[in-house]
Design an enzyme around this catalytic site. Sequence first.
Site, PDB file in Angstrom:
ATOM      1  N   PHE A 156       0.817  -1.222   0.000  1.00 41.42           N
ATOM      2  CA  PHE A 156       0.000   0.000   0.000  1.00 41.42           C
ATOM      3  C   PHE A 156       0.850   1.272   0.000  1.00 41.42           C
ATOM      4  O   PHE A 156       0.341   2.357   0.244  1.00 41.42           O
ATOM      5  CB  PHE A 156      -0.933  -0.003   1.219  1.00 41.42           C
ATOM      6  N   ASN A 212      -7.268   0.888  -3.594  1.00 41.94           N
ATOM      7  CA  ASN A 212      -6.920   1.886  -4.606  1.00 41.94           C
ATOM      8  C   ASN A 212      -8.161   2.427  -5.301  1.00 41.94           C
ATOM      9  O   ASN A 212      -8.240   3.618  -5.610  1.00 41.94           O
ATOM     10  CB  ASN A 212      -5.940   1.302  -5.630  1.00 41.94           C
ATOM     11  N   ALA A 256      -9.460  18.653  -5.412  1.00 40.44           N
ATOM     12  CA  ALA A 256      -9.848  18.724  -6.828  1.00 40.44           C
ATOM     13  C   ALA A 256      -8.637  19.152  -7.647  1.00 40.44           C
ATOM     14  O   ALA A 256      -7.774  19.879  -7.168  1.00 40.44           O
ATOM     15  CB  ALA A 256     -10.983  19.716  -7.007  1.00 40.44           C
ATOM     16  N   GLY A 257      -8.567  18.684  -8.874  1.00 41.20           N
ATOM     17  CA  GLY A 257      -7.426  19.035  -9.719  1.00 41.20           C
ATOM     18  C   GLY A 257      -7.521  18.336 -11.061  1.00 41.20           C
ATOM     19  O   GLY A 257      -8.622  18.000 -11.517  1.00 41.20           O
ATOM     20  N   GLY A 261      -3.029   9.808 -11.283  1.00 46.00           N
ATOM     21  CA  GLY A 261      -2.237   9.124 -12.302  1.00 46.00           C
ATOM     22  C   GLY A 261      -1.267   8.182 -11.616  1.00 46.00           C
ATOM     23  O   GLY A 261      -1.544   7.668 -10.535  1.00 46.00           O
ATOM     24  N   CYS A 264      -0.254   3.132 -10.478  1.00 47.23           N
ATOM     25  CA  CYS A 264      -1.173   2.273  -9.724  1.00 47.23           C
ATOM     26  C   CYS A 264      -2.651   2.595  -9.913  1.00 47.23           C
ATOM     27  O   CYS A 264      -3.410   1.722 -10.354  1.00 47.23           O
ATOM     28  CB  CYS A 264      -0.820   2.315  -8.242  1.00 47.23           C
TER      29      CYS A 264
END
Length: 452
Positions: A156, A212, A256-257, A261, A264
């Site tokens: 993790f 994930n 927020a954005g 990416g 994983c």
Amino acid sequence: MTPICVVGGGGYVGLGYAVALAELGHQVVGLDIDADRVERLNRGDSPIYEAGLPEMLRRTLDAGRLRFTTDYAEAVPGSDIVFLCTGTPSLSDGEADLRQVRAAAASIGVHLQPGTKTVIVNKSTMPVGTAERVAGIVAEHAPQSADFAVVSNPEFLREGRVLHDILHPDRIVLGGDDADALAAVTSLYEPLGAPIMQTDHRSAELIKYAANAFLATKISFINDIARLCERLGADVTVVAKGIGADERIGPRFLHAGIGFGGSCFPKDVGALTRMAEGAGLHPGLLRSVLEINREAQRRFVARADELLGGLDGREIAVWGLAFKEGTDDLRDSPAVEVVRLLAERGAAVRAHDPAALPNAAARLPEIVLREDPYDAAEGADAVALCTPWPEYTAIDFDRLKRVMGGDLLLDGRNMLDAAKVEAAGLRYVGIGRGTRPTPTQAVVQAVPLRSS
Ligand SMILES: NC(=O)c1ccc[n+]([C@@H]2O[C@H](COP(=O)([O-])OP(=O)(O)OC[C@H]3O[C@@H](n4cnc5c(N)ncnc54)[C@H](O)[C@@H]3O)[C@@H](O)[C@H]2O)c1
């Protein structure tokens, strides 16, 4: 002290484990098929940018507890525990590509030493059911008298904090049914003091994908709310603070954005989607998570296009190429996708990144790279901040305004102080910030609501 082999020991996870296990006092051999990496690592030269890694690598090499090799015959016999840390990238349909895992399992099998029991630890992120397949491949290639057991032990860690996360995990998940093997791996982890959860293989494998997918869902959720904020005139940073203060929700992964990416989240959500489809389900939520994420980068570039009245021939400085701060990893980076989309619309891009320029030079030769953020912004119509490196909060915006040709600063990570940017005469545009009340206004507005 346990003799341990880490297969894939030149990668982000494998190298982190090889070094950390040696630091904990074990005798470790890192095995990787990348001969160049192995040669560099044996010289104490880390091919990966990670906090603390160069120092710990040299310390454990000097202590004689760590070495690297490309040779299975030298590394597997004599190791009581073999960590399997090879890559599981995506195939074009999103399914996990298990070729590296299959090849490594076969090589481990061939070199198992009869007469001793070897524990194989599946550390890579592997689809549900892979532990059985790994055991089958190893058995197929192993000498008849070889004794081994597989333990599923998903990882993790976060890139940018690899060693920290290995040495200070929130929990350890161990899946399997061989009591001796589970006990051997448990004793490796006990010094870390983290809760250890023992379960079956399939649940352990699914825990990783579900974790994930949940984190990615939080990010896509807030990006969806950001879209709404822009339409309705609210500020997503304030909304995120308001919902994140609820302890049932929590503030993390609500930034927020331009989206998530890395090696994983996109691949694991994609692989989980394929697993669900394969099981006859319709994973609508997971598909939306991926689509909202792709849309975040497209919307960012479309916004730049709209604000500049077209991108063709425009000069854009992109700040940040790595998929997140603290790493040089460009795999599935939203910033790289933004660069691609800008170039597709005719913009000339110059990029800066504090750590990823060597990787970018090798993997993205078409991008003009600059070692200084102000150089990248020289004469630019706009700056697009894409990776939340803390360095960018220390930018001198007056200086930036002087070097830029235009005045637009697009903050793809909502990390800059908008008032400071605007005080320098620049135009600030964040993500999902329909209005930007000052903190005082936000508090004042909250008071009558609470007392009514
Ligand atoms: N990177 C992360 O943040 C992270 C976090 C948690 C889990 N994971 C999982 O861990 C696994 C490894 O990820 P990574 O980012 O370290 O990948 P990586 O690509 O950085 O490393 C994989 C390494 O395995 C080596 N390799 C490939 N085939 C081999 C073989 N047959 N024998 C020996 N070595 C071989 C490669 O040369 C490479 O150095 C993946 O399943 C990934 O999903 C990664």
